[in-house]
Enzyme design. Structure first.
Site, mmCIF file in Angstrom:
data_model
loop_
_atom_site.group_PDB
_atom_site.id
_atom_site.type_symbol
_atom_site.label_atom_id
_atom_site.label_comp_id
_atom_site.label_asym_id
_atom_site.label_seq_id
_atom_site.Cartn_x
_atom_site.Cartn_y
_atom_site.Cartn_z
ATOM 1 C CD GLU A 123 -2.971 -0.906 2.366
ATOM 2 O OE1 GLU A 123 -2.966 0.125 3.073
ATOM 3 O OE2 GLU A 123 -3.717 -1.867 2.564
ATOM 4 C CD GLU A 190 -9.685 -0.395 -0.457
ATOM 5 O OE1 GLU A 190 -8.586 -0.976 -0.538
ATOM 6 O OE2 GLU A 190 -10.517 -0.606 0.446
HETATM 7 O O1 KIV Z 1 -6.606 -6.666 2.060
HETATM 8 C C1 KIV Z 1 -7.327 -6.775 1.060
HETATM 9 O O2 KIV Z 1 -8.199 -7.653 0.963
HETATM 10 C C2 KIV Z 1 -7.118 -5.822 -0.027
HETATM 11 C C3 KIV Z 1 -8.159 -5.768 -1.094
HETATM 12 C C4 KIV Z 1 -9.353 -5.110 -0.552
HETATM 13 C C5 KIV Z 1 -7.665 -5.120 -2.317
HETATM 14 O O3 KIV Z 1 -6.181 -5.101 -0.019
#
Ligand code: KIV
Length: 290
Positions: A123, A190
């Site tokens: 991220e 997202e």
């Molecule tokens: O942790 C997760 O499931 C994710 C998805 C929502 C993309 O990062």
């Protein structure tokens, strides 16, 4: 003689890139265990993500922040065993890649070597571009993730849609370009407006995978327990439920309890038998059970 192989060819990151080039939507779902991974794989989904969302949907935590590398490795290894065809990704959990490049590379390698994933997801945008580059340079494929990034929920002041002003939209595009430039093979967008999801997808060469980012992304991902109706603590607007498994599971558990309490289970067909002759010998040796 024709030779048939039972195992379909594995999806590679080149296949994923080719789908973007051909304008074919890419499908991705999360999985955290062996049986679910097997079913998702058999359904022909392109990519499976062992998301750190497992903190909430599997372990009942309040956020993804307490998820550890050991948890991720264990779930990745289970999902690997159920995944034959799909491209498998593992999330790098909070603080497993933010402190030093060495730690980021070591932890990414653990997910590949011990967890068996094909790629890792990190991220963050421009501030972690150097980390993405370092991980890619040791030969590990990276998927980026920007927008409403749950590991930064504290800095974002809650789970809020991102990129709703000119400035923040421009910044998100810059982050996406930085992630692409650092060598990521794809990026999750997202919680951003659909129009911004489309714009970023058009500006990038790598595939974008949207979650709450609209139909203009190159692919879509959702959290599997959300689409199965298994996790009803909170259902975001962008989730489309495809089943109500919590209802059928609860009904099955109640029926089992009733069967046990009334003696309806186990019935004769669930029991192992023994010949009368052997049983009389056992009884005469051990005595009756009453
Ligand atoms: O942790 C997760 O499931 C994710 C998805 C929502 C993309 O990062």
């Amino acid at each position: 003689m024709s030779v048939t192989t039972a195992t379909p060819p594995k999806v590679t990151l080149h296949d994923v890139q080719a789908k973007k080039t051909r304008g074919e939507p890419i499908s991705m779902l999360t999985a955290y265990d062996y049986p679910t991974a097997m079913l998702i794989d058999q359904a022909g989904i392109d990519m499976i993500l062992v998301g750190d969302s497992l903190g909430m949907v599997v372990h009942g935590l309040e956020s993804t922040l307490p998820v550890t590398m050991d948890m991720m490795v264990m779930h990745c290894a289970a999902v690997r065993r159920g995944t034959k065809r799909a491209f498998l990704l593992g999330d790098m959990p909070f603080m497993s890649y933010q402190l030093t490049l060495e730690e980021a590379k070591r932890n990414a390698a653990r997910l590949l070597v011990e967890g068996g994933v094909d790629a890792v997801k990190l991220e963050g945008g421009a501030p972690i571009a150097g980390t993405i580059r370092a991980v890619v340079e040791v030969g590990i494929a990276v998927q980026g993730h920007i927008g409403l990034t749950p590991q930064s929920v504290s800095a974002m002041g809650g789970f809020k849609v991102q990129g709703k002003t000119v400035d923040t939209a421009r910044r998100l595009l810059d982050h996406a370009l930085a992630v692409e430039d650092a060598g990521a093979f794809s990026i999750v967008l997202e919680g951003i407006p659909a129009k911004l999801g489309t714009l970023i997808s058009r500006k990038l060469h790598i595939p974008t995978i949207g979650i709450g980012a609209g139909g203009g992304c190159d692919g879509q991902v959702l959290v599997t327990p959300d689409i199965l109706g298994l996790y009803d603590r909170f259902t975001p607007k962008f989730v489309k439920p495809y089943a109500k498994l919590s209802e059928s599971m609860r009904a099955a558990f109640e029926a089992y309890r009733q069967d046990v309490e009334t003696g309806a289970f186990p019935a004769q067909e669930h029991e192992y038998s023994i010949s009368d002759e052997v049983w009389s010998a056992i009884e005469s040796e051990l005595g009756g059970g009453d």
